[in-house]
Design an enzyme around this catalytic site. Structure first.
Site, PDB file in Angstrom:
ATOM      1  N   GLU A   1       0.797  -1.225   0.000  1.00 32.47           N
ATOM      2  CA  GLU A   1       0.000   0.000   0.000  1.00 32.47           C
ATOM      3  C   GLU A   1       0.836   1.286   0.000  1.00 32.47           C
ATOM      4  OE1 GLU A   1      -3.068   0.114  -0.686  1.00 32.47           O
ATOM      5  OE2 GLU A   1      -3.864  -1.850  -0.150  1.00 32.47           O
TER       6      GLU A   1
ATOM      7  N   SER B   1      -2.667   5.742  -6.055  1.00 37.09           N
ATOM      8  CA  SER B   1      -4.050   6.068  -6.394  1.00 37.09           C
ATOM      9  C   SER B   1      -4.477   7.401  -5.768  1.00 37.09           C
ATOM     10  CB  SER B   1      -5.002   4.926  -5.975  1.00 37.09           C
ATOM     11  OG  SER B   1      -4.893   4.654  -4.594  1.00 37.09           O
TER      12      SER B   1
HETATM   13  N1  HBI Z   1     -10.453  -7.197   0.762  1.00 34.14           N
HETATM   14  N2  HBI Z   1     -11.053  -6.526  -1.351  1.00 34.14           N
HETATM   15  C1  HBI Z   1     -10.171  -6.514  -0.343  1.00 34.14           C
HETATM   16  N3  HBI Z   1      -9.010  -5.820  -0.488  1.00 34.14           N
HETATM   17  C2  HBI Z   1      -8.096  -5.785   0.522  1.00 34.14           C
HETATM   18  O1  HBI Z   1      -7.032  -5.143   0.367  1.00 34.14           O
HETATM   19  C3  HBI Z   1      -8.354  -6.493   1.708  1.00 34.14           C
HETATM   20  C4  HBI Z   1      -9.566  -7.196   1.785  1.00 34.14           C
HETATM   21  N4  HBI Z   1      -9.846  -7.887   2.904  1.00 34.14           N
HETATM   22  C5  HBI Z   1      -8.932  -7.964   3.991  1.00 34.14           C
HETATM   23  C6  HBI Z   1      -7.708  -7.172   3.847  1.00 34.14           C
HETATM   24  N5  HBI Z   1      -7.467  -6.498   2.770  1.00 34.14           N
HETATM   25  C7  HBI Z   1      -6.733  -7.120   5.004  1.00 34.14           C
HETATM   26  O2  HBI Z   1      -7.274  -7.803   6.087  1.00 34.14           O
HETATM   27  C8  HBI Z   1      -5.357  -7.710   4.719  1.00 34.14           C
HETATM   28  O3  HBI Z   1      -4.564  -6.831   3.975  1.00 34.14           O
HETATM   29  C9  HBI Z   1      -4.605  -8.005   5.964  1.00 34.14           C
HETATM   30 FE    FE Z   2      -5.178  -1.490  -1.593  1.00 34.40          FE
END
Ligand code: HBI
Ligand code: FE
Length: 288
Positions: free
Chosen positions: A183, A202
């Protein structure tokens, strides 16, 4: 899900947070035909703005990935078109999801080389800030680097590590690695510091800030330091971790047995993002 009205310019917005039609793995159909002219316009605006910043502020692999995948400003990408090119490049696929999905399914997708991309896109008044990931963040921010073999391999290893972290009750520690790399990661290149993290790329404001501002600390990447370090979700980061290469990111993650680190750090207070440690490889000391 609510019926799909055929509004003349915006099409439907009912896709946001529409969890009613998800499969067991939280995937949905993209239903590309249901995007309206207004949705494509939001994509065009954001794409033009953020891709113009890439040459100066983005890791070169990001622009290369967009090019390789044939992603352009014209309209919201069709996931199936991108998948044909992405799977040829690295074996990865993107899958459509309604938005954030539970950890368990998120990690399963990554471990199986599938990246979940939200199907809804923000509205015109939300161009600069969103609290949850939309199609633009997920796609523009995350998908280009999935065409890079080493980064893609790292993402799969992260998914596998996530599955193990769940068993240790340590997802919140591992999630700091995702935050400070996928990120909000920076990379050192011959042309200076560049951003590769999706949360930076972004965002117009944070793209410039992450590279040019004297405010935040910038510290060399160190996994055991990162998983002890808190992050802020309510503004630009006060601390960025800098990799030297995607190989470093992959090797460090893949080569680390996280279990002993989870044990060691479980009971400890997190380090604040404002705090520097004597052993940090300091790249720039923030002035705030
Ligand atoms: N779901 N769509 C989506 N995108 C994410 O980045 C995401 C998620 N669910 C859980 C989550 N990230 C985090 O719990 C993890 O990066 C640890
Ligand atoms: Fe992301």
């Amino acid at each position: 899900m609510a019926e799909i009205p055929s509004a003349p310019t915006r099409g439907t917005l009912s896709l946001r947070g529409a969890y009613g039609q998800t499969r067991a793995d939280y995937t949905v159909e993209q239903r590309w035909d249901e995007y309206g002219a207004g949705h494509h316009e939001v994509w065009r605006t954001l794409f033009a703005r953020q891709s113009a910043l890439l040459a100066r502020y983005g890791a070169p692999e990001v622009a290369a990935g967009l090019e390789h995948l044939g992603v352009g400003a014209q309209h919201i990408p069709r996931f199936e078109d991108v998948n044909a090119r992405l799977s040829a490049a690295t074996g990865w696929q993107i899958v459509a999801v309604p938005g954030l999905i539970p950890e368990e399914q998120f990690f399963s997708h990554l471990a199986a080389c599938r990246f979940p991309v939200s199907v809804w896109i923000r509205e015109p008044h939300e161009l600069d800030y969103l609290a949850e990931p939309d199609l633009f963040h997920d796609f523009f921010g995350h998908v280009p680097l999935l065409a890079h073999p080493v980064f893609a391999r790292f993402m799969q290893a992260y998914g596998q590590a996530g599955q193990k972290a769940r068993l240790h009750g340590a997802v919140s520690l591992l999630a700091r690695l995702y935050w400070y790399s996928v990120e909000f990661g920076l990379i050192r290149t011959a042309g200076g510091l560049k951003a590769y993290g999706a949360g930076i790329l972004s965002s117009k404001g944070e793209t410039v800030y992450a590279i040019e501002s004297p405010e935040p600390h910038r510290v060399g990447f160190d996994i055991s330091r990162i998983i002890r370090t808190d992050y802020r979700i309510d503004g630009y980061q006060r601390l960025y971790f800098v990799i030297d290469s995607f190989e470093q990111l992959f090797q460090a993650s893949y080569g680390t047995d996280f279990a002993p680190l989870y044990e060691l750090f479980a009971g400890q207070a997190a380090i604040s993002p404002e705090t520097l440690l004597p052993e940090d490889q300091l790249i720039t000391r923030g002035n705030v």
